[in-house]
Structure formats: C-alpha cells, structure tokens
Design a protein around this motif. Structure first.
Motif, short mmCIF file in Angstrom:
data_model
loop_
_atom_site.label_atom_id
_atom_site.label_comp_id
_atom_site.label_asym_id
_atom_site.label_seq_id
_atom_site.Cartn_x
_atom_site.Cartn_y
_atom_site.Cartn_z
N ARG A 70 0.97 -1.09 0.03
CA ARG A 70 0.00 -0.05 0.03
C ARG A 70 0.90 1.29 -0.03
O ARG A 70 0.60 2.30 -0.91
N TYR A 72 3.75 1.71 -1.23
CA TYR A 72 4.72 1.89 -2.27
C TYR A 72 3.83 2.44 -3.47
O TYR A 72 4.10 3.26 -4.24
N ARG A 73 2.41 2.05 -3.37
CA ARG A 73 1.56 2.75 -4.17
C ARG A 73 1.24 4.21 -4.04
O ARG A 73 1.18 5.13 -4.97
N ASP A 74 1.22 4.39 -2.77
CA ASP A 74 0.98 5.78 -2.27
C ASP A 74 2.23 6.73 -2.57
O ASP A 74 2.12 8.04 -3.13
N SER A 78 2.05 4.21 -8.45
CA SER A 78 1.85 2.80 -9.30
C SER A 78 1.74 1.58 -8.10
O SER A 78 2.65 1.59 -7.30
N SER A 79 1.36 0.65 -8.75
CA SER A 79 1.21 -0.71 -7.92
C SER A 79 2.15 -1.66 -8.64
O SER A 79 2.60 -1.69 -9.88
#
Length: 259
Positions: A70, A72-74, A78-79
């Motif tokens: 989570r 990393y996406r924030d 990107s996911s």
C-alpha cells in the motif's frame, strides 16, 4: 527476549537519525534473541489461553495485508505486479534459493512454514501465536515498555513481501525524508545482512493505530519491519519515524562524518 549488543547497529542508528536537515528522525535498528525468560513464558501461556477462549487456532492467526504494498502505491503512484514477487515466507523455506527467478504466487507464500500442525492452512496470511508473541515483545522492549503492545492482536501486524521489495520501498521512503540515504545504504544493509541474514527471514510489520501508540504521536510518516530469522531464533527490528519536530541544529552537521 533479549536485546543483543551490536556496536555497528548502534552506530548506524545514531548516524541515520541525523540524516535530515528538515525532519527529526526517530530510528531503531535493534537485534533481539527470541529466547523467553520466565516472565515471558508466563505471558505467552496467558496469550495462548486467551486465544483458545476466543476460539482461535494458535497456529493460524490472521495477519493484515502488507503495509509495504500500500505504501509503495502511495509513494510512487503505481502498483507492483503481484505476479513479479512472493511474500517473504518463502525466504524461510529450507531449500529457498534467493537468486531464483521463479516468482509464482500460490497459497504457500502465506504459510508460516515448518509447522507440524495437520490442520488445513488458510489462504490468508497468518502467523503462529509464538511468533506473534515474539513480535509484540520485541516492539514493547524497543519502546522501553512505555507502551504495552502485548494486548495487540495478530491483525495489528502484517506479512510483508520478499526482501527486494522491502528494500526498494525503504529506499523510496528515505528519498523523501532522509538526506543522502543512498550513500549510507551499502553500509546499512551489509551490517543488517551480517546480523540477521535478511534474505532468509520472514518479514513482518506493525500497523499503527493512528491514535495512541508511539507511531501515532508526533509522527508524520513511518515504517517498521521485523526481520524474523527462524534458524537463528532472532529478530532484527528496523523502525524509522519522521517526527513533527524541528531537528536539532547541530545534529545534521555530524552527518558529514558518515560519508
């Protein structure tokens, strides 16, 4: 549980805590033995009794989903491709090859590994009561027992992905809050590798409650990781909290000694 002496980790903790002009940093890089003393054995038995009273299976306590994925996406917008990595439990398997290119995802990536329990394993990430107790005891000791984490549940902790993903996330995080982290990173990770062999660890994290725990008071952003080496029966706790405080003026000047 016992805090193990390691002068290199202590030195890196001090240096990393001084690596920001803009923020005050609270850093912990500590190694703990998982051998229980008498009082901890009593507390563990109390935890087991509580879990059984609640109808829970001590071998398969549910964990929350990864904070790293989570986060990393924030941070990046990107996911990560879920087919490109595995959860860190595979690193503790006896025949694991850290250089393996195989990254197939399956239920076993959530298992604790080495369990003699014949009960069917759940598909969600889980942890045994003993390992959960070790995590709770470690973080309680790290914060000098000023906050008691022993009343937490398994869902206050998360299973994290393999080491490469965790290191990449820490690098992204520190690129925002820590000056010249990349210059310190080689020494940091070589010291961690010598102490805990992180590519052979299951990696967990604690999920802050955003109200009363140490990560919720005066904290702008944070990460924390437990590198649990089952063979060594040891945990390395790595935590960094960005405080809502102005750093001490002369602390950053000392940082120049790092490089």
């Amino acid at each position: 549980m016992k805090l193990l002496d390691n002068l290199q980790l202590e030195t890196l903790t001090v240096r990393l805590s001084r690596c920001s002009r803009r923020y005050a940093l609270d850093v912990k890089i500590e190694s703990y033995s998982c051998k229980m003393v008498t009082e901890e054995k009593r507390q563990f038995k109390k935890l087991l009794a509580k879990l059984l009273d609640e109808g829970l299976q001590p071998s398969f306590l549910k964990l929350s989903s990864s904070r790293t994925l989570r986060g990393y996406r924030d941070l990046t917008g990107s996911s990560l491709d879920r087919e490109a990595f595995r959860m860190s439990t595979f690193q503790a398997e006896p025949d694991v090859n850290p250089q393996s290119l195989s990254r197939s995802r399956n239920v076993s990536c959530y298992s604790e590994g080495g369990s003699a329990d014949s009960q069917p394993k759940p598909s969600h990430p889980f942890i045994s009561a003993k390992e959960l107790f070790c995590l709770m005891s470690t973080i309680t000791l790290s914060f000098d027992s000023t906050y008691d984490f022993l009343d937490k549940t398994s869902e206050d902790f998360c299973l994290e992905p393999e080491l490469a993903i965790v290191r990449n996330y820490i690098s992204h995080f520190c690129s925002i809050y820590v000056d010249k982290y990349e210059a310190l990173a080689p020494k940091l990770w070589s010291t961690i590798d010598a102490e805990i062999v992180p590519h052979r660890c299951v990696i967990y994290s604690y999920k802050p409650n955003h109200s009363t725990d140490p990560y919720s008071r005066r904290c702008l952003a944070s990460f924390n990781y437990f590198f649990f080496n089952r063979n060594l029966k040891r945990i390395l706790f790595f935590s960094l909290c960005v405080l809502n405080e102005t750093p001490v003026d002369d602390s950053y000047g000392d940082m120049q000694d790092i490089f």
